[in-house]
Design an enzyme around this catalytic site. Structure first.
Site, PDB file in Angstrom:
ATOM      1  N   HIS A  86      -3.888   4.066  -2.704  1.00  0.00           N
ATOM      2  CA  HIS A  86      -4.422   3.762  -4.034  1.00  0.00           C
ATOM      3  C   HIS A  86      -5.882   3.347  -3.932  1.00  0.00           C
ATOM      4  CE1 HIS A  86      -4.766   2.490  -8.135  1.00  0.00           C
ATOM      5  NE2 HIS A  86      -5.128   1.271  -7.758  1.00  0.00           N
ATOM      6  N   SER A  87      -6.724   3.901  -4.814  1.00  0.00           N
ATOM      7  CA  SER A  87      -8.138   3.567  -4.893  1.00  0.00           C
ATOM      8  C   SER A  87      -8.816   3.867  -3.545  1.00  0.00           C
ATOM      9  CB  SER A  87      -8.297   2.099  -5.311  1.00  0.00           C
ATOM     10  OG  SER A  87      -9.618   1.806  -5.678  1.00  0.00           O
ATOM     11  N   LEU A  88      -9.438   2.888  -2.908  1.00  0.00           N
ATOM     12  CA  LEU A  88     -10.002   3.145  -1.580  1.00  0.00           C
ATOM     13  C   LEU A  88      -8.921   3.660  -0.641  1.00  0.00           C
ATOM     14  CD1 LEU A  88     -12.222   2.942   0.621  1.00  0.00           C
ATOM     15  CD2 LEU A  88     -11.419   0.599   1.024  1.00  0.00           C
TER      16      LEU A  88
ATOM     17  N   SER B 131      -3.819   7.834  -5.856  1.00  0.00           N
ATOM     18  CA  SER B 131      -4.033   7.351  -7.224  1.00  0.00           C
ATOM     19  C   SER B 131      -5.315   6.534  -7.268  1.00  0.00           C
ATOM     20  CB  SER B 131      -2.847   6.490  -7.681  1.00  0.00           C
ATOM     21  OG  SER B 131      -2.668   5.366  -6.832  1.00  0.00           O
TER      22      SER B 131
END
Length: 251
Positions: free
Chosen positions: A93-95, A121
């Site tokens: 997720h993200s990074l 995501s």
């Protein structure tokens, strides 16, 4: 330190994961394994394995990685050792999505067994940067706190705790250094399926920028749109778990 000791540091909830397909879950910037703790046992026939990078939670005394290459090198060793030629999947997720992508490419470069699927995501597709504001690594403490409040995902009572902030900010800065020093290098698309969970109102990754992940695979591609912001995958965890189960062909 033995391989078992190393694995226990990286995978603090492994004993609680139970049987099933190993799903290595990589957290957002400044986040740790506890972000995924409530997912344990919630995806049928999947052993959710939250990954704990150095520099946070129980590993807060260890220096956090500030660059992508050494981080994914260490992760590749961990994942391949834990998977032990069994099928497995990777989620970020993200990074963590960007790290997961580079981790899978590193595994491919090593000629090692690939995951059954990559799931991401909260992250713009590699090679298609999205303007998500000023460089975080140069922010002052008040600016960093303002950004964390705008993103959501961290309770206000924690952000108001000076000792908590002192503990998390080094990892936040290091993680954003990983992102902001990262240079995407074109390679052939992956030959494994790729699933994206995209928020409609994510301030750090537009829906269009997330949809461009389809260019990174020659296998199946799925894009699930979730109404919400950057942390919608946690705020709507039941729906997230449904999408994960479907992506892993277990429902």
């Amino acid at each position: 330190m033995t391989a078992v000791d190393v694995a226990s540091k990286w995978l603090p909830f492994k004993a609680q994961a139970g049987p099933g397909l190993p799903l290595f879950c990589l957290p957002h910037a400044g986040g740790g394994a506890s972000a995924f703790r409530t997912w344990l046992g919630q995806v049928p026939d999947v052993a959710v394995l939250p990954v704990q990078p150095p520099g946070r939670e129980a590993r807060f005394r260890e220096p956090a990685h500030e660059h992508m290459e050494p981080l994914v090198t260490a992760l590749a060793e961990l994942v391949l050792g834990e998977a032990a030629d069994r099928p497995y999947a990777v989620y970020g997720h993200s990074l963590g999505a960007l790290v997961a992508f580079e981790l899978v490419r590193e595994i491919r470069r090593q000629g090692a067994p690939m995951p059954t699927r990559l799931i991401v995501s909260g992250c713009s597709a590699p090679g298609h940067p999205f303007d998500d504001g000023p460089m975080v690594t140069g922010m002052t403490r008040p600016q960093l706190l303002r950004m964390l409040r705008e993103l959501g995902g961290t309770p206000e009572w924690l952000l108001a705790d000076e000792s908590f902030v002192d503990m998390i900010l080094p990892a936040v800065r290091a993680d954003f250094s990983v992102k902001e020093t990262y240079e995407y290098r074109p390679e052939p698309p992956l030959d494994i399926p790729l699933t994206v969970l995209a928020g409609t109102e994510d301030p750090r990754a537009s829906h269009d920028a997330q949809s461009r992940w389809r260019q990174q695979t020659t296998a199946g591609f799925e894009l699930h749109t979730m109404v919400g912001g950057h942390f919608e995958i946690f705020e709507q965890s039941t729906l997230t778990h449904k999408y994960l189960a479907e992506a892993l062909h277990l429902t």
